[in-house]
Scaffold this motif. Structure first.
Motif: not given
Ligand code: HSE
Length: 268
Positions: A8-10, A13-16, A105-110, A148-150, A152-154, A199-201, A226-228
């Motif tokens: 995801a994201n590439l 394209g976060f969440d898109v 909770g987001h559609s990109d991967n799905a 974890g995505t959760d 990693s989103r924090r 932030g994630r990196l 994705g979220s790594g």
């Molecule tokens: N778009 C989501 C994120 C993908 O970056 O949190 C999670 O795999």
């Protein structure tokens, strides 16, 4: 039912944006050994979609590595339920996207797992990108780190500077253009992100190093998957094996292709 994993994201394209990859999960109402546990995300999606009875789920997608494990098993599980309820294969894949996206909770991967190829998920609208780029997708998966995505989103920023938003929008537009024209020249810039990756990196220095290594080795574009913590890159297919062999030894690399099928029923 088989559903691909995804990246995801590439970059911008976060969440898109999502890209389906040729690593798979399979869910079925018959199988060898014990059926999956009721708490398995594929079974939760199957039940949520109205499926009944036991479900067998197997996957080759590593969990917690940013390669779309949860979306893949959820799409596969939900699609089995919709086939059980009488939908045809395409209808089941589309309906499974709704179930899996709600659980994710987001559609990109799905969307990538359900439809295959490269996808845009914008609000309630999902579109497939007419993919002309002929690239291998090399993924680097760190051996010891999961994310974890959760959690990693924090670490995502609450506010983004307007300049950074403008840069990301430009890169996203370049990226979609490169994917649809097949011209890789803008991908180095187009896969750079200033919204979610910094932030994630910071928390994933090995993944940051792998992105830089990809660029040094001549990858066309590279991003946090994705979220790594995995990192993915578009690479000239002629160079993919050489690039994969030279990535940091703290992880292992796989040369993958884009899956173009999405969720499909496997008929015997
Ligand atoms: N778009 C989501 C994120 C993908 O970056 O949190 C999670 O795999």
């Amino acid at each position: 039912m088989r559903a691909p994993g995804s990246s995801a994201n590439l970059g911008p394209g976060f969440d898109v944006l999502g890209l389906a990859l040729d690593i798979y999960s399979v869910a079925a109402t018959e199988g060898d050994g014990e059926p999956a546990d009721p708490h398995h995300p594929g079974v939760v999606a199957f039940t949520e979609a109205g499926g009944e009875g036991p479900l067998w789920v197997r996957t080759e997608i590593p969990m917690g590595r940013g390669l779309g494990y949860s979306a893949s098993v959820r799409v596969a599980g939900a699609a089995v339920a919709f086939v059980q309820l009488g939908l045809d294969d395409d209808e089941a894949a589309e309906a499974a996207l709704g179930t899996a996206a709600a659980l994710e909770g987001h559609s990109d991967n799905a969307a990538a797992s359900a439809l295959g190829g490269a996808v845009i998920a914008a609000g309630d609208t999902v579109a497939r990108i007419d993919l002309a780029l002929a690239a291998s997708v090399v993924v680097w998966v760190p051996d010891l780190t999961t994310a974890g995505t959760d959690s990693s989103r924090r670490v995502l920023p609450e506010f983004i500077q307007l300049d950074d938003v403008v840069t990301n929008l430009g890169n996203l537009a370049l990226l979609v253009t490169a994917l649809t024209t097949g011209d890789p020249r803008a991908l180095a810039q187009a896969t750079r992100d200033l919204v979610h990756q910094p932030g994630r990196l910071d928390a994933l220095p090995d993944s940051a190093g792998a992105i830089e290594a990809f660029f040094e080795l001549g990858a066309w574009g590279a991003w946090l998957s994705g979220s790594g913590p995995s990192v993915a890159a578009f690479v000239d297919p002629a160079l993919a094996g050489v690039v994969a062999a030279q990535l940091p030894p703290s992880g292992h690399a796989k040369v993958l292709a884009v899956d173009l099928d999405g969720a499909v029923v496997l008929r015997r």
